[in-house]
Write an enzyme that holds these catalytic residues in place. Structure first.
Site, mmCIF file in Angstrom:
data_model
loop_
_atom_site.group_PDB
_atom_site.id
_atom_site.type_symbol
_atom_site.label_atom_id
_atom_site.label_comp_id
_atom_site.label_asym_id
_atom_site.label_seq_id
_atom_site.Cartn_x
_atom_site.Cartn_y
_atom_site.Cartn_z
ATOM 1 N N SER A 1 8.121 -15.592 -61.530
ATOM 2 C CA SER A 1 9.238 -16.322 -60.920
ATOM 3 C C SER A 1 10.506 -15.504 -61.124
ATOM 4 C CB SER A 1 9.416 -17.677 -61.614
ATOM 5 O OG SER A 1 10.654 -18.268 -61.252
ATOM 6 N N TYR B 1 9.550 -22.825 -69.013
ATOM 7 C CA TYR B 1 9.120 -22.154 -67.779
ATOM 8 C C TYR B 1 9.617 -20.700 -67.766
ATOM 9 C CZ TYR B 1 8.279 -21.746 -62.705
ATOM 10 O OH TYR B 1 7.842 -21.367 -61.457
HETATM 11 P P1 NAD Z 1 2.421 -26.442 -56.718
HETATM 12 O O1 NAD Z 1 2.619 -27.462 -57.780
HETATM 13 O O2 NAD Z 1 2.210 -26.899 -55.318
HETATM 14 O O3 NAD Z 1 1.216 -25.472 -57.077
HETATM 15 C C1 NAD Z 1 0.745 -25.251 -58.357
HETATM 16 C C2 NAD Z 1 -0.758 -25.382 -58.315
HETATM 17 O O4 NAD Z 1 -1.286 -25.068 -59.594
HETATM 18 C C3 NAD Z 1 -1.183 -26.813 -57.957
HETATM 19 O O5 NAD Z 1 -2.197 -26.769 -56.973
HETATM 20 C C4 NAD Z 1 -1.764 -27.326 -59.285
HETATM 21 O O6 NAD Z 1 -2.775 -28.288 -59.122
HETATM 22 C C5 NAD Z 1 -2.275 -26.031 -59.880
HETATM 23 N N1 NAD Z 1 -2.493 -26.140 -61.309
HETATM 24 C C6 NAD Z 1 -1.660 -26.627 -62.244
HETATM 25 N N2 NAD Z 1 -2.245 -26.598 -63.453
HETATM 26 C C7 NAD Z 1 -3.485 -26.075 -63.265
HETATM 27 C C8 NAD Z 1 -4.572 -25.783 -64.109
HETATM 28 N N3 NAD Z 1 -4.536 -26.072 -65.425
HETATM 29 N N4 NAD Z 1 -5.684 -25.223 -63.587
HETATM 30 C C9 NAD Z 1 -5.763 -24.952 -62.259
HETATM 31 N N5 NAD Z 1 -4.777 -25.228 -61.392
HETATM 32 C C10 NAD Z 1 -3.649 -25.778 -61.901
HETATM 33 O O7 NAD Z 1 3.681 -25.484 -56.795
HETATM 34 P P2 NAD Z 1 3.929 -24.062 -56.104
HETATM 35 O O8 NAD Z 1 5.375 -24.012 -55.840
HETATM 36 O O9 NAD Z 1 2.978 -23.789 -55.037
HETATM 37 O O10 NAD Z 1 3.643 -23.069 -57.341
HETATM 38 C C11 NAD Z 1 2.669 -22.020 -57.301
HETATM 39 C C12 NAD Z 1 3.096 -20.938 -58.277
HETATM 40 O O11 NAD Z 1 4.301 -20.354 -57.817
HETATM 41 C C13 NAD Z 1 3.356 -21.440 -59.689
HETATM 42 O O12 NAD Z 1 2.905 -20.495 -60.630
HETATM 43 C C14 NAD Z 1 4.871 -21.539 -59.719
HETATM 44 O O13 NAD Z 1 5.382 -21.456 -61.026
HETATM 45 C C15 NAD Z 1 5.240 -20.342 -58.866
HETATM 46 N N6 NAD Z 1 6.599 -20.383 -58.298
HETATM 47 C C16 NAD Z 1 6.926 -21.290 -57.339
HETATM 48 C C17 NAD Z 1 8.227 -21.284 -56.813
HETATM 49 C C18 NAD Z 1 8.680 -22.246 -55.739
HETATM 50 O O14 NAD Z 1 9.867 -22.302 -55.477
HETATM 51 N N7 NAD Z 1 7.796 -22.998 -55.108
HETATM 52 C C19 NAD Z 1 9.159 -20.354 -57.285
HETATM 53 C C20 NAD Z 1 8.769 -19.442 -58.260
HETATM 54 C C21 NAD Z 1 7.476 -19.449 -58.762
#
Ligand code: NAD
Length: 258
Positions: A151, A164
């Protein structure tokens, strides 16, 4: 010397990918993008019911996907997930370590259980699944690509996101160490560091006055990222287009980390 077309350069035909946390958000999109560019994709999550819809969508476009149960915090589920994908499609060449959770709270108030959950999923999960991939890719001897989803907050912190931020900064350092240790085996390890990307999880918040103000104040490009704006970076790192890139965190954040 021949010059590859864009299609050839980023082509993933014959590759096997595994995407963790594929049941929503970025992971769902990453699986679709890898499949649309030729990879057979293991789609892994705790909620396998949602994965059936993703599998159908991928197959409707002519791609191939296999839903597999995986909890990145439960070591006993990791090898079986790789085994199932390998059995269907052959050894995993591309791993996208995407699963993640967030918990907010000032450090002084933070419940240690929330801290533990964020570190367990976002950092230990990347280590455990990455370790399994590294062992298997090394044994096969054909190299591979591991893409860790970190991130922008790994580089520029904000209040209430201590757990985080610490976990994602850890992912960036882990990415570099793994890249160094696995370079001999031609296994590349890189990280994508997104800024604020609109997903179903955060779109309600970003539609509020507070959310809109936050974007204007903190994002130099003054907008959210669209989920498709990660496609190019993912394909660069996953494919041979990025064959000399390793140990690199790539910010895709509209300038937040500046
Ligand atoms: P999201 O919550 O839609 O996706 C996260 C996914 O991880 C979900 O499907 C959840 O069920 C899964 N998950 C959580 N714990 C788990 C576990 N123990 N085992 C298996 N799966 C698990 O959110 P997102 O925004 O799609 O996030 C995806 C990644 O991108 C994450 O690592 C998040 O930190 C990172 N991220 C997202 C953003 C953003 O703005 N959306 C920005 C920076 C980083």
């Amino acid at each position: 010397m021949t010059i590859a077309s864009v299609g050839e350069l980023f082509d993933l035909s014959g590759r096997t990918a595994l995407v963790t946390g594929a049941s929503s958000g970025l992971g769902w999109r990453f699986a679709e993008v890898l499949a649309a560019n030729g990879a057979n994709v293991g789609i892994a999550a705790r909620r396998t019911d949602r994965l059936e819809t993703l599998k159908s969508e991928i197959e409707a476009r002519g791609g191939h996907a296999l839903p597999v149960p995986l909890d990145v915090t439960d070591i006993d589920t990791i090898a079986p997930a790789f085994d199932a994908v390998e059995k269907a499609f052959g050894p995993v060449d591309i791993l996208v370590n995407n699963a993640g959770v967030a918990a907010e709270g000032f450090i002084a108030d933070m419940n240690p259980a929330d801290w533990r959950k964020v570190l367990d999923t976002n950092l230990d999960g990347v280590f455990l699944v990455g370790q399994e991939a590294a062992r298997r890719m090394t044994a096969v001897g054909k190299g591979g690509s591991i893409v860790n989803i970190a991130s922008a907050i790994a580089f520029k912190v904000s209040k209430t996101l201590g757990a985080y931020a610490a976990a994602k900064a850890g992912v960036v350092q882990l990415t570099k160490v793994m890249a160094l240790e696995l370079a001999d085996a031609n296994i590349r390890v890189n990280a994508i560091c997104p800024g604020y990307i609109e997903t179903e999880i955060n779109s309600d918040y970003f539609a509020t006055e507070g959310g809109k103000k936050m974007i204007q104040r903190y994002v130099p490009m003054k907008r959210l990222g669209d989920i498709k704006e990660l496609d190019g970076t993912l394909l660069l790192l996953a494919s041979d287009a990025g064959s000399f890139i390793t140990g690199t965190p790539i910010l895709v954040d509209g300038g937040i980390a500046l």
